[in-house]
Design an enzyme around this catalytic site. Structure first.
Site, PDB file in Angstrom:
ATOM      1  N   THR A 289      26.273 115.379  76.524  1.00 33.34           N
ATOM      2  CA  THR A 289      27.577 115.677  77.122  1.00 33.34           C
ATOM      3  C   THR A 289      27.985 114.501  77.996  1.00 33.34           C
ATOM      4  O   THR A 289      27.167 113.637  78.304  1.00 33.34           O
ATOM      5  CB  THR A 289      27.515 116.911  78.052  1.00 33.34           C
ATOM      6  OG1 THR A 289      26.789 116.553  79.241  1.00 33.34           O
ATOM      7  CG2 THR A 289      26.851 118.091  77.364  1.00 33.34           C
ATOM      8  N   ASP A 290      29.230 114.495  78.425  1.00 32.64           N
ATOM      9  CA  ASP A 290      29.607 113.581  79.494  1.00 32.64           C
ATOM     10  C   ASP A 290      29.185 114.226  80.821  1.00 32.64           C
ATOM     11  O   ASP A 290      28.737 115.373  80.862  1.00 32.64           O
ATOM     12  CB  ASP A 290      31.101 113.262  79.439  1.00 32.64           C
ATOM     13  CG  ASP A 290      31.414 111.945  80.138  1.00 32.64           C
ATOM     14  OD1 ASP A 290      30.560 111.468  80.907  1.00 32.64           O
ATOM     15  OD2 ASP A 290      32.508 111.391  79.928  1.00 32.64           O
ATOM     16  N   TYR A 291      29.344 113.488  81.883  1.00 31.25           N
ATOM     17  CA  TYR A 291      28.867 113.866  83.226  1.00 31.25           C
ATOM     18  C   TYR A 291      29.400 115.252  83.643  1.00 31.25           C
ATOM     19  O   TYR A 291      30.600 115.411  83.832  1.00 31.25           O
ATOM     20  CB  TYR A 291      29.382 112.809  84.204  1.00 31.25           C
ATOM     21  CG  TYR A 291      28.598 112.632  85.467  1.00 31.25           C
ATOM     22  CD1 TYR A 291      27.759 111.543  85.628  1.00 31.25           C
ATOM     23  CD2 TYR A 291      28.714 113.537  86.510  1.00 31.25           C
ATOM     24  CE1 TYR A 291      27.048 111.355  86.790  1.00 31.25           C
ATOM     25  CE2 TYR A 291      28.002 113.360  87.678  1.00 31.25           C
ATOM     26  CZ  TYR A 291      27.170 112.266  87.817  1.00 31.25           C
ATOM     27  OH  TYR A 291      26.468 112.073  88.971  1.00 31.25           O
ATOM     28  N   GLY A 293      29.796 117.707  81.873  1.00 29.31           N
ATOM     29  CA  GLY A 293      30.699 118.228  80.832  1.00 29.31           C
ATOM     30  C   GLY A 293      30.513 119.721  80.610  1.00 29.31           C
ATOM     31  O   GLY A 293      31.479 120.435  80.289  1.00 29.31           O
TER      32      GLY A 293
END
Ligand code: BGC
Length: 765
Positions: A289-291, A293
Site C-alpha cells: 500500500t502507500d503510506y 493507505g
C-alpha cells in the site's frame, strides 16, 4: 535444401534448445524457491505470517502522518516484514541483526527507500529527467542510484513513479514523466532496468516498486489525494500502459495509490489489484500500500480499520505500509471468516519470494557492506555523471537574439532567490541527499567563468512574499532562507548590482518543496514579488536571462512575452549549478524537450497535445469561432507545447518519405526524414514521430507520439533519420477493450515538437 536455409534451421533448433534449457533452469529455480518457502511457511505461526505483511516506518525519516514505537521489540517477535527510509549501511545492518539473530525464524527484513531520482548523488527531478528523452541516460541514472543505495543498505526502491499527469496544479507532476503514455512507458522500462539490472541477487541491484497504481495523476482539480473518475477506455489507452511497461520490464513490486477508482480506493479495489493486475497482466510480484493507505480508507468512508484491512487483503494487497491494519486486525477477521487463511498465505508467500529473489535468505547482510558505502556513494564519477545528465534535461524555452550562450561578458549579475540556495537544488523527494553539498548556481557560475569575468550577486527578493506560505514551502531540510529586508530594499540592491553588469541572470521560480507531495498550487504563476523584481531588472535595459527553477509547468505568459531568454532547469540535483553554468556558457548546447505542456493560464487545464478532436474543433488559423470548442478569452494554444525545446543551433527538417503509401497487417512501413543542423553550434535534436488514426470505431487522439530518436549533429551536418512502423504501432484499445488496429487512413507527423512537424499519409490495409 539450400545451404543457408539449413544453417537457419540449425540455428533455430539451437536457439529453441537453449530457450528450453533456460526455461528449465528458471522453473528449476522457481521450484527451489517454492520448496524453500513451503518449508519456511510450514514453520510459521499465523502471527509470524502477518508479521511479514507489516511494513512500519522506521521513524528515521518522516514521510507521512504515522508514528511508530517499539519497532525492535516487534522485529524480535517476528512481527515486521520490512522497514523503509532508514539511511546508512551500519544502521540497517544493526536492525537486520535483530531480525536474523533474535527472532524465532530469523527471517531477514527487506529495507526500502524512496530512491526517486538518485540516492546521495541526486539527479534532476523525474519530470526534468523525462525532458532528456534519452533512455540510456535515464537508465544510467537509475543504475547509479541502485549502486549507491545498495551500497548503503537499501534493497528496494519506491520508484519509478509512472503516473501520467496532465494537471500542473498537482505538485507530484514533478515526480513523474509528464503527460505522455508512450514516452512515460519507455521511461518506466528504462528505470526498472536501471534499478534491477539483469540479476536481482547481485548486491548492487535493487527491487523496484512501480507506483502509484493507478491513475493517481488524475486527481480532480490537481489537488493531491483527490478523487479520480475515468472511463475504462481512457485508462487502458492513456493511463495504464506505463505501469504495465514497468511490470513487463520485471518490476517486482507495485504500490497501490491513495485515490479511488470507480468509487473504491485502489488499496481495496479488487478489479484493479486482482482482475487487472493478476489475471489480465499476470503479475507475480507483491503489492504494497502507500503510506497508511489502509487506515485512510476509514476516512474514505469504507469502515473501521478491521473492515478496511480485510477489504484490502481480499482485493489483493499484500503488504501494509504503516497503517498497522494487517498486523492488528487480520487475525480476528480470519476467525470471523472475513478473510481466508489462503489469502494470508498468498500475501506472505509473495513477500518471502521477493526476499528470496533478492538473495536475503542466503546473506541477509548482502546490502550492508560498510566499506562499499564508503567507496561507492557520492563518488566524483557519480557526480560527474549527474552533471552531464542534468545538462541534458534543461529546456531552452526562449532565446531571442541569441542572448545565450553567454560570450565575452566581463560582468555577470546573478540575481534571484534561487541563485544562492544549495539546499533547494535537489528538488522534492531526494531523501538521501546531502543538500548542503549541492552546487548552487552561484557556486557553479563562479567556478566556471574565466579569470576575466566577474560574477556579482544579489538576492533581489524572497521566493514568495507571504511568510506563512514561505514556511509551508521551506521544509524537509530545504530552507528558502527568508530575508527580512523589505522588498524595496532588496530590489534596489539588485538593480544597483545589475547596473554594474553586462548581462543579468535571474534565478527565479519555485522552491523545491513548492512541488512534490501535498504541494498542489491553484495559481501556477511565478510569485508576484519575483515578477516585480524581473520588471525592475528589465527596466535597467540590460539583457536578462531567466533561469527557471520549477517542479511543474508554469503559466509564464508574461515572462515569455517580456524576457529575451528563458532556460528551464527544473530542479537539477546535486550538480545543478555546474550543469546550469555549462549550458549558460555554451559548454553544453541544450537539447531538452518538454514532456508536459505549459498552459497559457490555469483555466486551460487540463491541456495536453494528444487530445480528441471533438465534433466542433477550432478551424486552423483561428483562435475563436462561435459554436466551436474554444474559449472567449484565451486561445486553445499552449504557451509551450509538448515536445518543444530550443537549441543554440537550428535544425531543418525536409523530405519526409514513406516507403509505401500503404501497409499490411504483416508489413513494415519505413518513415524517413532529413534533418540538418543549419545553425552555428553542434547539437542534439529529438526527432519525434506522431501518428493520427483518421477514422476509428471509437474517437482517436489528434496526434500520438509513437517514436523518437535523439541524434547528435555537427554544425552543417545532415542525417536521414528512419523509423519503422508496423501494424502493432497502430493498435489501441477499442470499445470492447480489445487491443486492435483498424484498417483505414492514417497520418504520420515527424518534427521537432508536437506542433512543428512535416506530415504524410498512409493506409493500413
Ligand atoms: C508517498 C509514496 C512514498 C511513500 C513512502 C507516500 O506518502 O505517496 O510515493 O513512496 O510515502 O515514503
Amino acid at each position: 535444401m539450400k545451404k543457408s536455409t539449413s544453417l537457419l534451421l540449425l540455428l533455430a533448433l539451437f536457439t529453441s534448445l537453449l530457450m528450453s534449457c533456460n526455461q528449465k533452469q528458471t522453473s528449476g529455480e522457481d521450484q527451489q524457491m517454492k520448496t524453500f518457502i513451503d518449508d519456511l511457511m510450514g514453520k510459521m505461526t499465523l502471527d509470524e505470517k502477518l508479521g511479514q505483511l507489516n511494513l512500519p516506518a522506521s521513524g528515521d525519516i518522516i514521510t507521512g502522518a504515522g508514528s511508530n514505537n517499539n519497532i525492535a521489540a516487534k522485529i524480535k517477535e517476528g512481527k515486521v516484514g520490512g522497514l523503509f527510509n532508514i539511511k546508512s549501511a551500519q544502521k540497517i545492518h544493526d536492525v537486520q541483526q535483530i531480525a536474523v539473530e533474535q527472532s524465532r525464524l530469523k527471517i531477514p527484513l527487506i529495507f526500502g527507500m524512496d530512491v526517486i531520482h538518485g540516492y546521495q548523488t541526486v539527479f534532476p527531478i523525474p519530470l526534468g529527467m523525462s525532458c532528456s528523452w534519452d533512455m540510456a541516460l535515464i537508465e544510467k541514472s537509475a543504475r547509479i542510484a541502485a549502486q549507491e543505495a545498495s551500497a548503503d543498505g537499501i534493497c528496494w526502491t519506491f520508484s519509478p513513479m509512472v503516473d501520467i499527469a496532465r494537471d500542473p496544479r498537482w505538485g507530484r507532476v514533478s515526480e513523474g514523466s509528464g503527460e505522455d503514455t508512450y514516452l512515460g512507458s519507455q521511461i518506466a522500462r528504462a528505470m526498472v532496468k536501471g534499478y534491477q539490472g539483469d540479476d536481482l541477487r547481485k548486491n548492487n541491484t535493487i527491487l523496484s516498486c512501480v507506483k502509484h497504481f493507478a491513475l493517481y495523476g488524475a486527481a480532480e482539480a490537481g489537488r493531491d489525494y483527490n478523487t479520480t473518475d475515468m472511463s475504462r477506455i481512457r485508462m487502458y489507452n492513456e493511463y495504464l500502459p506505463p505501469y504495465k511497461a514497468a511490470l513487463d520490464a520485471g518490476a517486482g513490486s507495485i504500490m497501490a495509490s491513495f485515490n479511488e477508482i470507480d468509487g473504491v480506493p485502489a488499496t481495496a479495489n479488487k478489479w484493479l489489484l486482482t482482475d487487472l493486475l493478476r489475471k489480465e497482466w499476470k503479475f507475480k510480484g507483491f503489492v504494497v500500500t502507500d503510506y497508511t493507505g489502509i487506515s485512510e480508507m476509514t476516512d474514505h468512508g469504507l469502515g473501521n480499520l478491521k473492515t478496511v484491512s480485510a477489504l484490502a487483503l481480499h482485493a489483493g494487497t499484500d503488504m501494509d505500509m504503516v497503517a498497522d491494519g494487517f498486523l492488528g486486525t487480520l487475525k480476528e477477521s480470519l476467525k470471523e471468516g472475513k478473510v481466508s487463511q489462503q489469502e494470508i498465505d498468498q500475501a506472505c508467500r509473495r513477500i518471502l519470494e521477493a526476499k528470496y529473489q533478492l538473495g536475503l535468505f542466503e546473506d541477509p547482510y548482502r546490502y550492508c557492506d560498510v566499506n562499499r558505502a564508503k567507496s561507492e556513494v557520492f563518488t566524483p564519477e557519480n557526480r560527474q555523471a549527474a552533471r552531464e545528465i542534468a545538462a541534458q534535461t534543461f529546456v531552452l524555452l526562449k532565446n531571442d537574439n541569441q542572448v545565450l550562450p553567454i560570450q565575452d561578458k566581463k560582468t555577470i549579475a546573478l540575481i534571484g532567490p534561487l541563485a544562492d540556495n544549495r539546499e533547494n537544488m535537489p528538488g522534492t523527494w531526494s531523501v538521501a541527499g546531502d543538500f548542503a553539498k549541492s552546487i548552487s548556481l552561484l557556486d557553479g557560475l563562479e567556478t566556471a567563468v574565466g579569470a576575466n569575468t566577474n560574477v556579482l550577486y544579489a538576492k533581489g527578493t524572497n521566493i514568495v512574499s507571504d511568510p506563512q506560505l514561505d514556511a509551508r514551502v521551506s521544509i524537509f531540510g530545504k530552507p528558502t532562507k527568508w530575508d527580512s529586508r523589505s522588498q524595496k530594499e532588496m530590489i534596489d540592491e539588485a538593480v544597483e548590482v545589475a547596473g554594474k553588469s553586462d548581462i543579468i541572470i535571474a534565478a527565479m521560480g519555485e522552491s523545491a518543496e513548492m512541488s512534490g507531495e501535498a504541494a498542489s498550487r491553484s495559481d501556477i504563476n511565478i510569485p508576484e514579488n519575483q515578477k516585480e523584481l524581473l520588471e525592475a531588472l528589465l527596466a535597467t535595459g540590460k539583457p536578462v536571462v531567466m533561469v527557471l527553477f520549477t517542479g511543474r509547468p508554469l503559466t509564464i505568459s508574461w515572462e515569455k512575452a517580456n524576457i529575451p531568454a528563458i532556460l528551464n532547469v527544473w530542479f537539477a540535483g546535486t550538480e545543478a549549478g555546474n550543469a546550469i553554468a555549462d549550458v549558460l556558457l555554451g559548454k553544453v548546447n541544450p537539447s531538452g524537450k518538454l514532456s508536459a505542456t505549459f498552459p497559457q493560464n490555469v483555466g486551460q487545464i487540463p491541456l495536453y497535445y494528444n487530445h480528441k478532436n471533438t465534433g466542433r474543433p477550432l478551424q486552423d488559423g483561428k483562435w475563436f469561432s462561435k459554436f466551436r470548442s474554444n474559449y472567449l478569452d484565451v486561445s486553445n494554444d499552449p504557451l509551450f507545447p509538448f515536445g518543444f525545446g530550443l537549441s543554440y543551433t537550428t535544425f531543418d527538417y525536409k523530405n519526409l518519405k514513406l516507403s509505401d503509401s500503404s501497409v499490411t497487417v504483416n508489413g513494415l512501413l519505413k518513415v524517413s526524414v532529413e534533418v540538418t543542423n543549419s545553425g552555428n553550434y553542434d547539437g542534439a535534436e529529438v526527432v519525434q514521430l506522431y501518428l493520427r488514426d483518421l477514422v476509428g470505431s471509437v474517437t482517436r487522439p489528434v496526434k500520438e507520439l509513437k517514436g523518437f530518436q535523439k541524434i547528435f549533429l555537427k554544425k552543417g551536418e545532415t542525417r536521414t533519420v528512419e523509423f519503422t512502423l508496423t501494424e502493432k504501432d497502430l493498435r489501441f484499445y477499442n470499445g470492447d477493450l480489445k487491443f486492435v488496429s483498424e484498417p483505414g487512413d492514417f497520418k504520420v507527423f515527424v518534427g521537432t515538437s508536437s506542433v512543428n512537424t512535416l506530415e504524410a499519409g498512409f493506409v493500413l490495409k
